[in-house]
Design an enzyme around this catalytic site. Structure first.
Site, PDB file in Angstrom:
ATOM      1  N   ARG A  67      71.577  66.683  37.482  1.00 33.72           N
ATOM      2  CA  ARG A  67      72.881  65.997  37.540  1.00 33.72           C
ATOM      3  C   ARG A  67      72.904  64.990  38.674  1.00 33.72           C
ATOM      4  NH1 ARG A  67      77.218  70.613  37.045  1.00 33.72           N
ATOM      5  NH2 ARG A  67      78.681  68.865  37.043  1.00 33.72           N
ATOM      6  N   GLN A  98      88.219  68.458  40.471  1.00 36.23           N
ATOM      7  CA  GLN A  98      87.307  69.546  40.110  1.00 36.23           C
ATOM      8  C   GLN A  98      85.887  68.998  40.004  1.00 36.23           C
ATOM      9  OE1 GLN A  98      89.280  72.190  36.814  1.00 36.23           O
ATOM     10  NE2 GLN A  98      90.037  70.100  36.601  1.00 36.23           N
ATOM     11  N   ASN A  99      85.777  67.668  40.064  1.00 38.95           N
ATOM     12  CA  ASN A  99      84.469  67.024  39.896  1.00 38.95           C
ATOM     13  C   ASN A  99      83.661  67.117  41.179  1.00 38.95           C
ATOM     14  OD1 ASN A  99      85.488  66.355  37.403  1.00 38.95           O
ATOM     15  ND2 ASN A  99      86.029  64.255  37.964  1.00 38.95           N
ATOM     16  N   ASP A 101      80.989  64.948  41.563  1.00 41.00           N
ATOM     17  CA  ASP A 101      80.148  63.740  41.484  1.00 41.00           C
ATOM     18  C   ASP A 101      80.404  62.733  42.609  1.00 41.00           C
ATOM     19  OD1 ASP A 101      82.099  62.728  38.537  1.00 41.00           O
ATOM     20  OD2 ASP A 101      82.568  62.417  40.657  1.00 41.00           O
ATOM     21  N   HIS A 116      85.895  72.201  43.746  1.00 36.90           N
ATOM     22  CA  HIS A 116      84.720  72.892  43.194  1.00 36.90           C
ATOM     23  C   HIS A 116      83.443  72.473  43.899  1.00 36.90           C
ATOM     24  CE1 HIS A 116      86.859  73.958  39.138  1.00 36.90           C
ATOM     25  NE2 HIS A 116      87.211  74.747  40.129  1.00 36.90           N
ATOM     26  N   CYS A 124      72.974  77.067  53.410  1.00 41.96           N
ATOM     27  CA  CYS A 124      71.977  78.143  53.365  1.00 41.96           C
ATOM     28  C   CYS A 124      72.406  79.243  52.397  1.00 41.96           C
ATOM     29  CB  CYS A 124      71.797  78.747  54.763  1.00 41.96           C
ATOM     30  SG  CYS A 124      70.641  80.120  54.744  1.00 41.96           S
ATOM     31  N   SER A 187      90.416  69.837  30.823  1.00 41.97           N
ATOM     32  CA  SER A 187      90.814  70.703  29.704  1.00 41.97           C
ATOM     33  C   SER A 187      91.737  71.815  30.206  1.00 41.97           C
ATOM     34  CB  SER A 187      89.562  71.315  29.069  1.00 41.97           C
ATOM     35  OG  SER A 187      88.838  72.026  30.070  1.00 41.97           O
ATOM     36  N   ALA A 229      91.258  57.648  30.271  1.00 43.22           N
ATOM     37  CA  ALA A 229      91.716  57.347  31.639  1.00 43.22           C
ATOM     38  C   ALA A 229      91.398  55.906  32.020  1.00 43.22           C
ATOM     39  CB  ALA A 229      91.045  58.310  32.618  1.00 43.22           C
TER      40      ALA A 229
HETATM   41  C1  BV8 Z   1      87.149  82.465  40.450  1.00 47.12           C
HETATM   42  C2  BV8 Z   1      80.716  74.288  38.837  1.00 47.12           C
HETATM   43  C3  BV8 Z   1      86.996  84.695  40.978  1.00 47.12           C
HETATM   44  C4  BV8 Z   1      80.472  72.979  39.419  1.00 47.12           C
HETATM   45  C5  BV8 Z   1      82.676  74.998  37.763  1.00 47.12           C
HETATM   46  C6  BV8 Z   1      86.788  85.434  32.401  1.00 47.12           C
HETATM   47  C7  BV8 Z   1      85.474  85.679  32.741  1.00 47.12           C
HETATM   48  C8  BV8 Z   1      84.891  85.193  33.903  1.00 47.12           C
HETATM   49  C9  BV8 Z   1      85.636  84.397  34.773  1.00 47.12           C
HETATM   50  C10 BV8 Z   1      86.951  84.154  34.401  1.00 47.12           C
HETATM   51  C11 BV8 Z   1      87.537  84.650  33.250  1.00 47.12           C
HETATM   52  N1  BV8 Z   1      88.820  84.211  33.198  1.00 47.12           N
HETATM   53  C12 BV8 Z   1      89.064  83.441  34.271  1.00 47.12           C
HETATM   54  C13 BV8 Z   1      87.945  83.438  35.013  1.00 47.12           C
HETATM   55  C14 BV8 Z   1      87.781  82.758  36.219  1.00 47.12           C
HETATM   56  C15 BV8 Z   1      86.903  81.526  35.970  1.00 47.12           C
HETATM   57  C16 BV8 Z   1      87.443  80.698  34.832  1.00 47.12           C
HETATM   58  O1  BV8 Z   1      88.485  80.078  34.984  1.00 47.12           O
HETATM   59  N2  BV8 Z   1      86.740  80.717  33.690  1.00 47.12           N
HETATM   60  C17 BV8 Z   1      87.253  80.009  32.528  1.00 47.12           C
HETATM   61  C18 BV8 Z   1      86.135  79.182  31.902  1.00 47.12           C
HETATM   62  C19 BV8 Z   1      87.821  81.037  31.565  1.00 47.12           C
HETATM   63  N3  BV8 Z   1      87.046  80.820  37.201  1.00 47.12           N
HETATM   64  C20 BV8 Z   1      86.141  81.051  38.161  1.00 47.12           C
HETATM   65  O2  BV8 Z   1      85.161  81.750  38.035  1.00 47.12           O
HETATM   66  C21 BV8 Z   1      86.468  80.393  39.486  1.00 47.12           C
HETATM   67  N4  BV8 Z   1      86.372  81.395  40.494  1.00 47.12           N
HETATM   68  O3  BV8 Z   1      88.029  82.648  39.649  1.00 47.12           O
HETATM   69  O4  BV8 Z   1      86.812  83.362  41.393  1.00 47.12           O
HETATM   70  C22 BV8 Z   1      87.516  85.352  42.165  1.00 47.12           C
HETATM   71  C23 BV8 Z   1      88.895  85.510  42.304  1.00 47.12           C
HETATM   72  C24 BV8 Z   1      89.347  86.170  43.401  1.00 47.12           C
HETATM   73  C25 BV8 Z   1      88.441  86.634  44.349  1.00 47.12           C
HETATM   74  C26 BV8 Z   1      87.054  86.441  44.183  1.00 47.12           C
HETATM   75  C27 BV8 Z   1      86.588  85.775  43.093  1.00 47.12           C
HETATM   76  C28 BV8 Z   1      85.434  79.325  39.794  1.00 47.12           C
HETATM   77  C29 BV8 Z   1      85.660  78.162  38.857  1.00 47.12           C
HETATM   78  C30 BV8 Z   1      84.701  77.038  39.224  1.00 47.12           C
HETATM   79  C31 BV8 Z   1      83.516  77.174  38.348  1.00 47.12           C
HETATM   80  N5  BV8 Z   1      82.671  76.016  38.548  1.00 47.12           N
HETATM   81  N6  BV8 Z   1      81.770  74.093  37.867  1.00 47.12           N
HETATM   82  C32 BV8 Z   1      79.884  72.106  38.355  1.00 47.12           C
HETATM   83  O5  BV8 Z   1      78.821  72.460  37.824  1.00 47.12           O
HETATM   84  O6  BV8 Z   1      80.495  71.061  38.100  1.00 47.12           O
HETATM   85  S1  BV8 Z   1      83.867  74.818  36.587  1.00 47.12           S
HETATM   86  C33 BV8 Z   1      83.627  73.430  35.644  1.00 47.12           C
HETATM   87  O7  BV8 Z   1      84.777  73.354  34.784  1.00 47.12           O
HETATM   88  C34 BV8 Z   1      83.650  72.144  36.447  1.00 47.12           C
HETATM   89  O8  BV8 Z   1      83.941  72.340  37.812  1.00 47.12           O
HETATM   90  C35 BV8 Z   1      84.797  71.374  35.818  1.00 47.12           C
HETATM   91  O9  BV8 Z   1      85.368  70.528  36.691  1.00 47.12           O
HETATM   92  C36 BV8 Z   1      85.674  72.487  35.430  1.00 47.12           C
HETATM   93  C37 BV8 Z   1      86.795  72.154  34.532  1.00 47.12           C
HETATM   94  O10 BV8 Z   1      86.270  71.453  33.408  1.00 47.12           O
HETATM   95  P1  BV8 Z   1      86.912  69.993  33.130  1.00 47.12           P
HETATM   96  O11 BV8 Z   1      86.727  69.180  34.365  1.00 47.12           O
HETATM   97  O12 BV8 Z   1      88.292  70.155  32.633  1.00 47.12           O
HETATM   98  O13 BV8 Z   1      85.946  69.419  32.018  1.00 47.12           O
HETATM   99  P2  BV8 Z   1      85.956  69.791  30.469  1.00 47.12           P
HETATM  100  O14 BV8 Z   1      84.668  69.337  29.889  1.00 47.12           O
HETATM  101  O15 BV8 Z   1      86.388  71.224  30.290  1.00 47.12           O
HETATM  102  O16 BV8 Z   1      87.146  68.888  29.872  1.00 47.12           O
HETATM  103  C38 BV8 Z   1      87.022  67.471  29.899  1.00 47.12           C
HETATM  104  C39 BV8 Z   1      88.373  66.915  29.508  1.00 47.12           C
HETATM  105  O17 BV8 Z   1      88.341  65.502  29.636  1.00 47.12           O
HETATM  106  C40 BV8 Z   1      88.762  67.209  28.061  1.00 47.12           C
HETATM  107  O18 BV8 Z   1      90.110  67.637  28.036  1.00 47.12           O
HETATM  108  C41 BV8 Z   1      88.618  65.849  27.373  1.00 47.12           C
HETATM  109  O19 BV8 Z   1      89.574  65.689  26.335  1.00 47.12           O
HETATM  110  C42 BV8 Z   1      88.931  64.910  28.506  1.00 47.12           C
HETATM  111  N7  BV8 Z   1      88.359  63.568  28.374  1.00 47.12           N
HETATM  112  C43 BV8 Z   1      87.205  63.194  27.759  1.00 47.12           C
HETATM  113  N8  BV8 Z   1      87.043  61.846  27.885  1.00 47.12           N
HETATM  114  C44 BV8 Z   1      88.095  61.387  28.609  1.00 47.12           C
HETATM  115  C45 BV8 Z   1      88.930  62.474  28.929  1.00 47.12           C
HETATM  116  N9  BV8 Z   1      90.066  62.343  29.632  1.00 47.12           N
HETATM  117  C46 BV8 Z   1      90.393  61.091  30.042  1.00 47.12           C
HETATM  118  N10 BV8 Z   1      89.642  60.003  29.786  1.00 47.12           N
HETATM  119  C47 BV8 Z   1      88.491  60.113  29.077  1.00 47.12           C
HETATM  120  N11 BV8 Z   1      87.756  59.013  28.825  1.00 47.12           N
HETATM  121 ZN    ZN Z   2      69.381  79.475  56.538  1.00 49.12          ZN
END
Ligand code: BV8
Ligand code: ZN
Length: 245
Positions: A67, A98-99, A101, A116, A124, A187, A229
């Site tokens: 990436r 959340q990005n 980049d 994020h 480390c 999303s 956007a």
């Molecule tokens: C936490 C890493 C726990 C970095 C990311 C069940 C099981 C397991 C976990 C969970 C669960 N239920 C809830 C959870 C928690 C989990 C979660 O939410 N899971 C979801 C999927 C169900 N969350 C976590 O694990 C978080 N941590 O909860 O900790 C905890 C709590 C207490 C104490 C201790 C621990 C951590 C979440 C972060 C995970 N890391 N990424 C990376 O690689 O980038 S998340 C990943 O998804 C990215 O960060 C990204 O930013 C994020 C959200 O995705 P979007 O940005 O929305 O992107 P997506 O593709 O989904 O959507 C794109 C959108 O753009 C669409 O709507 C599309 O229509 C639109 N679009 C397209 N083109 C355009 C446009 N819009 C405008 N213009 C355009 N041209």
């Molecule tokens: Zn170290």
């Protein structure tokens, strides 16, 4: 609808722009959950969880280094630029993204909260406390060694990991005092970040979504502008400018 939205934006004292992968889509950066999205090609369980990182740090690094490599030929797009331009129209604009980049910063936004993490930072893995910021591309070795003898990890929030506490607290505070929140290109399925716009709405803010598709939270928002956007945000900023003239 866009006239009413522009009026709200023009009157706002404090604006939060909350963004997801969609704002970077027009720069050529793949999103996560659309067709051919990142999670289709690279299962989360293999590249974006602490277990994967502990079990196979090299594989996780190859995903993030790919990436970082892709970002070498990527530029901010008019969507990022319009968000940055908001700062010339309102003196309290915060980007909560959340990005990972870094495109908002490259477009000129000066207050960016990366809830994020970032592709351009490392720390480390063993927890010796060393952080490398910036962690420039390319990494000469995967996983990169840490001085303590362990290895570095991407400063990115993996699934199941806590968000950076200070940054997230600041993001919640900005949301709670915002007049207007733009929800751009997300999303709204990943928590707790997805809840940021709802914190603002509870506190009385107007919430405006910009997305070509309906999302999990569209029904909650005050306005939802259907479209890219890179087209909608520059038009919105232009209308605010007209209202100011
Ligand atoms: C936490 C890493 C726990 C970095 C990311 C069940 C099981 C397991 C976990 C969970 C669960 N239920 C809830 C959870 C928690 C989990 C979660 O939410 N899971 C979801 C999927 C169900 N969350 C976590 O694990 C978080 N941590 O909860 O900790 C905890 C709590 C207490 C104490 C201790 C621990 C951590 C979440 C972060 C995970 N890391 N990424 C990376 O690689 O980038 S998340 C990943 O998804 C990215 O960060 C990204 O930013 C994020 C959200 O995705 P979007 O940005 O929305 O992107 P997506 O593709 O989904 O959507 C794109 C959108 O753009 C669409 O709507 C599309 O229509 C639109 N679009 C397209 N083109 C355009 C446009 N819009 C405008 N213009 C355009 N041209
Ligand atoms: Zn170290």
């Amino acid at each position: 609808m866009i006239d009413e939205v522009a009026r709200r934006l023009e009157a706002a004292q404090r604006i939060v722009a909350f963004s997801g992968a969609g704002i970077s889509a027009e720069s050529g950066v793949p999103t996560f959950r659309e067709k051919d999205g990142l999670w289709e090609q690279h299962p989360i369980g293999e590249v974006a969880t602490p277990q994967a990182l502990r079990g196979n740090p090299r594989k996780v690094w190859e995903f993030y280094e790919m990436r970082r490599q892709n970002m070498q030929s990527v530029e901010p797009n008019p969507g990022h630029e319009a968000v940055a331009e908001l700062e010339s129209l309102c003196d309290d604009v915060t980007v909560v993204t959340q990005n990972i980049d870094g495109l908002h910063q490259r477009a000129g936004s000066t207050r960016v909260l990366e809830v994020h993490g970032s592709l351009w930072k490392a720390r480390c893995l063993a927890g010796c406390g060393r952080t490398v910021d910036p962690f420039p591309y390319p990494a000469y070795e995967l996983p990169p060694p840490c001085e303590c003898g362990s290895v570095l990890r991407p400063e990115v929030v993996l699934f199941g990991e806590m968000l950076p506490a200070e940054v997230f607290r600041e993001a919640e505070a900005c949301a709670a005092r915002a007049d207007v929140v733009l929800v751009i290109g997300t999303s709204s399925v990943v928590w707790p970040a997805a809840g940021i716009p709802l914190i603002a709405q509870e506190a009385g803010a107007t919430v405006i979504e910009v997305n070509p598709a309906e999302t999990e939270l569209t029904a909650h928002f005050d306005f939802s502008l259907r479209g890219a956007a890179g087209r909608i945000l520059p038009e919105l900023v232009a209308r605010v400018r007209e209202l100011r003239a």
